[in-house]
Design a protein around this motif. Structure first.
Motif, short mmCIF file in Angstrom:
data_model
loop_
_atom_site.label_atom_id
_atom_site.label_comp_id
_atom_site.label_asym_id
_atom_site.label_seq_id
_atom_site.Cartn_x
_atom_site.Cartn_y
_atom_site.Cartn_z
N LEU A 453 0.88 -1.27 -0.07
CA LEU A 453 -0.06 -0.20 -0.06
C LEU A 453 1.03 1.41 -0.15
O LEU A 453 0.30 2.14 -0.51
CB LEU A 453 -0.84 -0.05 1.35
N GLY A 454 2.07 1.16 0.67
CA GLY A 454 3.05 2.40 0.64
C GLY A 454 3.44 2.64 -0.99
O GLY A 454 3.36 3.98 -1.28
N GLY A 455 3.75 1.56 -1.71
CA GLY A 455 3.97 1.83 -3.02
C GLY A 455 2.86 2.47 -3.77
O GLY A 455 3.06 3.48 -4.50
N VAL A 456 1.60 2.05 -3.56
CA VAL A 456 0.30 2.64 -4.19
C VAL A 456 0.20 3.81 -3.87
O VAL A 456 -0.25 4.79 -4.72
CB VAL A 456 -0.88 1.64 -3.66
N PRO A 464 -6.01 13.39 -3.16
CA PRO A 464 -5.53 13.49 -1.78
C PRO A 464 -6.15 12.95 -0.82
O PRO A 464 -5.41 12.42 0.20
CB PRO A 464 -5.63 15.10 -1.80
N ALA A 465 -7.37 12.74 -0.69
CA ALA A 465 -8.00 11.91 0.24
C ALA A 465 -7.58 10.48 0.36
O ALA A 465 -7.25 9.89 1.66
CB ALA A 465 -9.55 12.23 0.35
N LEU A 470 -4.44 6.19 2.93
CA LEU A 470 -3.51 5.17 2.77
C LEU A 470 -2.23 5.42 3.67
O LEU A 470 -1.54 4.56 4.09
CB LEU A 470 -3.24 4.83 1.20
N ALA A 471 -1.74 6.81 3.59
CA ALA A 471 -0.66 7.30 4.39
C ALA A 471 -0.92 6.88 5.71
O ALA A 471 0.00 6.32 6.62
CB ALA A 471 -0.30 8.82 4.15
N GLY A 472 -2.02 7.12 6.32
CA GLY A 472 -2.45 6.70 7.57
C GLY A 472 -2.34 5.18 7.92
O GLY A 472 -1.67 4.74 9.03
N GLN A 764 -10.34 9.58 6.75
CA GLN A 764 -10.42 8.62 7.99
C GLN A 764 -11.21 7.29 7.61
O GLN A 764 -11.03 6.19 7.84
CB GLN A 764 -11.14 9.24 9.04
N ARG A 765 -12.08 7.70 6.68
CA ARG A 765 -13.05 6.48 6.11
C ARG A 765 -12.24 5.61 5.37
O ARG A 765 -12.47 4.42 5.39
CB ARG A 765 -14.28 7.18 5.43
N ILE A 766 -11.43 6.14 4.59
CA ILE A 766 -10.70 5.30 3.60
C ILE A 766 -9.83 4.50 4.25
O ILE A 766 -9.41 3.33 4.05
CB ILE A 766 -9.94 6.42 2.58
#
Length: 840
Positions: A453-456, A464-465, A470-472, A764-766
């Protein structure tokens, strides 16, 4: 605080302050997840405990009634008269019972029944209950059916299309249905007892002419009397027991019921322990967050003179009170859940259950306090060691090295609890090891997915959302892996049970051809063989090929007598102790495959072909010479082949097939199986009307009954898996709550930089949906893998791939993650950015 600085503070003041801290933290929501985790764990344990306690006490209460006597002698041949004479000589009261499967018919149809012939005085312990109409009010009775009448199960009149008082035909006899049998104390759990019961007077049995060659009759001699006389008769009887004879007594207490219930209880215990083990993670995470949130306050108290002992006492008071409250609430919830379990299992548990004892509640309290001590106190112990200098230097903290001993002690206590509930060290090791292995596998898979997921995330540019969401997930890697693992285990348990209930049964059904036999016809006599074959052929039932069946018992191998004592395996003991269904023929049966040796040769020699499983269980090999006792004559045959048998084909199969030279002249009956299409019930009715001694087994009805029982047990177990899933959701919420402060600061920074609240909600939802989807995918993979393993290694048939677990897993995971996030992160995005920034 000055009170705390005074060494002479009274204990009352410490208790009052402890209560005040507990009320404050409870109102602030600091203890909510910890309390919920303890409640779920205690409820899971006590719900099973209350159920098993009531069932065990019911068995103890009704043990004599479940036998119908103090001592029961069972045999597959008529019982010698000297056994009865000796019992009467010792002052015992006796009653004779004979039971076997047979067909009952009327003008409207025919039905397989469990026929039980009794004499006046039956049962010797307990009472029968009868009603005048099906499902009407019943009453206890000490009578038995009068000659010329029968008592029947309430469903039988509807199955035969008759009313009370109408005649029902049993063999050559026509008997009137007088009453409905609503309760029979000694009814067993074997297949014969699952068919509708017909109770008749023993004096009417000869007129039916149902006792013929090949009939599988169980002869029972019931005895009751003073304990000393019963014990004396048993001591006299045991050394005189022959093959096919066994004793049941109050000590055995209906072992088939006890074994079944013990296994069910153990399985339910282990399911509950799964919830406890996941809840332990939630307790540890919740206590860790509590410690993080209270370090500054404890440091201030230390600056004002509070000593470590006083801090420890306050924490013990606060968390002891919380633990006591949570355990009591869990016991109450467990009691309510066990009532629901009793209702869900009402189709299996027919007896009235006594009120439960307090032992399950004590077990639940012990479980809750063990979780609190083992998984919360290590974090709380760090609080009392917070240095006063932390007020000035936030980087100062108590060394966490001592926490390892506390968690190790908690893990040891949990392992001992698993051993206690499992009742077997190997089983406990498998359960604990399997749980840890699954958790580790899910952790590795989750770690790899987070890296992916970090690569994605890095590849995303215009969303941006989605990038921030995914960054979280990637940034809080440890918390994400913990959430995914706990949620995956709970979801996998639910998916696996659903797969077993649906796909495994469906897979078995789909492994059979559409015209697989669904009826077995037995008890065809020599003089009926040709007429029965013609009638089946006229009905276009071309599958029905009559095969000979001879009853025989293995008595010697290579000149050495064999008996149950020669084997350790319980099934091997039963195989040697009972008669086999033997057959003979020149042609290898369809669905059989030779794995070793050669098929029977038409050379006049006595040879036998054995099924591979039987040969392995009884340690038999090619070339062994076996001796079978057939109707009092010894027949010796050499093993010339081993066969692999497709038992799932539903065709007639035999463990041992001998050459015709061995059995052609022995007493025999004939057996066949065939497929009866729906709507062809008149074929069976005409067959039974002409040959009333025949017995027809409806395999389709047996499968339906199996599915109904499986559905009832499945619903009960799924109720417990709700606790498991709830515990997983609490771990998710606790892990999210541990990052609550960090999320508030991030939201404040993003709001200050221009992000809108809608964007932050979407982010947050993502993140939550990503965690839930990942957990659901892992759960689906684990459940499908175990499902395939069970199908291939245990049930021995090919599974049909199914798409629904891969859809249900992620969808359910996302819903649960969203619900857990709403519980843990409520209010994070509503905090004013200025307030959050001032706390940085």
């Amino acid at each position: 605080m000055t009170v705390m600085a005074d060494p002479a503070s009274s204990r009352f003041t410490v208790w009052r302050l402890g209560w005040a801290l507990m009320r404050r933290d409870a109102r602030a929501g600091e203890l909510r997840l910890l309390i919920l985790a303890l409640v779920v764990a205690v409820a899971a344990i006590t719900s099973v405990g209350f159920l098993s306690d009531r069932v065990s006490r019911a068995l103890a209460r009704d043990s004599a009634q479940m036998l119908g006597a103090d001592l029961v002698l069972q045999a597959d041949v008529p019982i010698a008269r000297d056994f009865s004479a000796q019992a009467r000589k010792q002052g015992l009261t006796l009653s004779t019972v004979e039971q076997f499967p047979s067909m009952a018919s009327s003008a409207s149809g025919a039905q397989l029944v469990s026929l039980k012939a009794v004499e006046p005085g039956y049962p010797l312990r307990g009472v029968l209950r009868v009603a005048e109409q099906p499902y009407g009010p019943d009453a206890a009775t000490r009578d038995v059916p009068a000659p010329g009448t029968v008592w029947v199960d309430p469903q039988l009149p509807a199955l035969l299309g008759i009313k009370m008082g109408d005649p029902v035909k049993l063999g050559d006899a026509s008997l009137r249905v007088a009453k409905v049998l609503s309760y029979e104390p000694d009814r067993g759990m074997q297949f014969i007892d699952l068919a509708p019961r017909v109770l008749m007077n023993l004096s009417d049995l000869p007129a039916t002419h149902l006792v013929v060659t090949g009939s599988r009759i169980e002869y029972l001699l019931l005895a009751s009397g003073e304990p000393g006389a019963v014990a004396g008769y048993r001591a006299w009887l045991e050394p005189r027991l022959g093959r096919g004879q066994k004793l049941d007594s109050l000590e055995s207490g209906r072992p088939e019921i006890r074994r079944t219930l013990d296994r069910a209880q153990r399985f339910l215990d282990l399911v509950a322990l799964l919830a406890v083990m996941i809840a332990a993670v939630a307790v540890a995470l919740s206590a860790g967050r509590f410690m993080q949130r209270h370090r500054d306050g404890i440091a201030v108290m230390r600056c004002l003179g509070a000593q470590q002992a006083q801090i420890a006492r306050l924490l013990w008071i606060e968390f002891g009170t919380v633990g006591l409250f949570a355990c009591l609430a869990g016991c109450a919830l467990g009691y309510g859940a066990h009532q629901l379990l009793v209702w869900l299992l009402s189709g299996i548990i027919h007896a009235s259950l006594p009120a439960p004892s307090f032992v399950p509640a004590l077990q639940g309290m012990l479980t809750g306090m063990l979780l609190l001590l083992g998984f919360a106190m290590p974090s709380l112990a760090r609080l009392r060691r917070v240095p006063p200098a932390r007020v000035l230097r936030r980087d100062l903290d108590a060394a966490p090295a001592r926490d390892f001993a506390g968690y190790a002690l908690g893990a040891l206590g949990l392992a001992l609890m698993i051993l206690w509930f499992a009742g077997d060290a190997k089983l406990a090791a498998v359960v604990a090891g399997g749980f840890l292995a699954a958790f580790l596998a899910f952790a590795v898979a989750a770690w790899l997915c987070v890296l992916a997921l970090g690569g994605v995330r890095n590849a995303l540019r215009g969303a941006p959302a989605l990038r921030f969401g995914l960054a979280g997930v990637v940034r809080r890697r440890l918390a994400t892996i913990t959430q995914v693992c706990a949620l995956s285990v709970g979801l996998m348990a639910l998916l696996l049970l659903t797969l077993i209930r649906t796909d495994l049964i469906a897979g078995w059904q789909h492994s059979l051809p559409p015209d697989a036999p669904n009826r077995f016809l037995i008890n065809v006599q020599d003089d009926q063989r040709d007429a029965v074959a013609r009638q089946l052929a006229d009905a276009r039932l071309t599958q029905a090929k009559l095969l000979p069946m001879v009853r025989g018992r293995l008595i010697a191998v290579n000149g050495r007598p064999v008996g149950p004592d020669d084997y350790d395996d319980p099934r091997a003991k039963r195989l040697v102790d009972r008669e086999f269904n033997l057959s003979y023929g020149d042609v290898l049966p369809e669905g059989n495959r030779i794995t070793q040796g050669h098929w029977l040769r038409p050379n006049g020699k006595s040879e036998v072909s054995l099924e591979t499983g039987l040969a392995e269980r009884l340690n038999l090999h090619l070339g062994d010479k076996l001796v079978f006792d057939v109707a009092g004559q010894n027949d010796e045959a050499a093993v010339t082949s081993l066969r692999k048998v497709d038992w799932d084909s539903m065709r007639v199969n035999f463990f041992a097939i001998l050459s015709p030279a061995s059995l052609a002249d022995q007493p025999r009956s004939w057996i066949t199986s065939f497929y009866l299409p729906p709507g062809r019930g008149e074929v069976l009715r005409d067959l039974i009307a002409r040959f009333p001694n025949l017995t027809i087994f409806d395999v389709a009805a047996l499968l339906n009954q199996l599915q109904n029982v499986l559905a009832e047990v499945g619903r009960a177990v799924q109720l417990l898996f709700v606790f498991t899933l709830s515990a997983g959701m609490l771990v998710l919420a606790a892990a999210l709550a541990a990052t609550r402060d960090e999320r508030m600061r991030e939201a404040a920074v993003l709001r200050a930089l221009g992000a809108t609240r809608v964007q932050l909600v979407r982010t947050q939802r993502i993140e939550l949906l990503a965690v839930g989807a990942l957990a659901g995918l892992l759960a689906a993979a684990g459940a499908v893998a175990v499902d395939w393993l069970l199908a291939g290694q245990v049930f021995r048939f090919a599974m049909t791939p199914s798409l629904w677990p891969w859809l249900a897993g992620p969808v359910t995971g996302m819903l649960v993650a969203w619900a857990g996030g709403a519980l843990a992160l409520r209010g994070v995005l509503r905090a004013p950015p200025l307030v959050s920034l001032r706390e940085i």
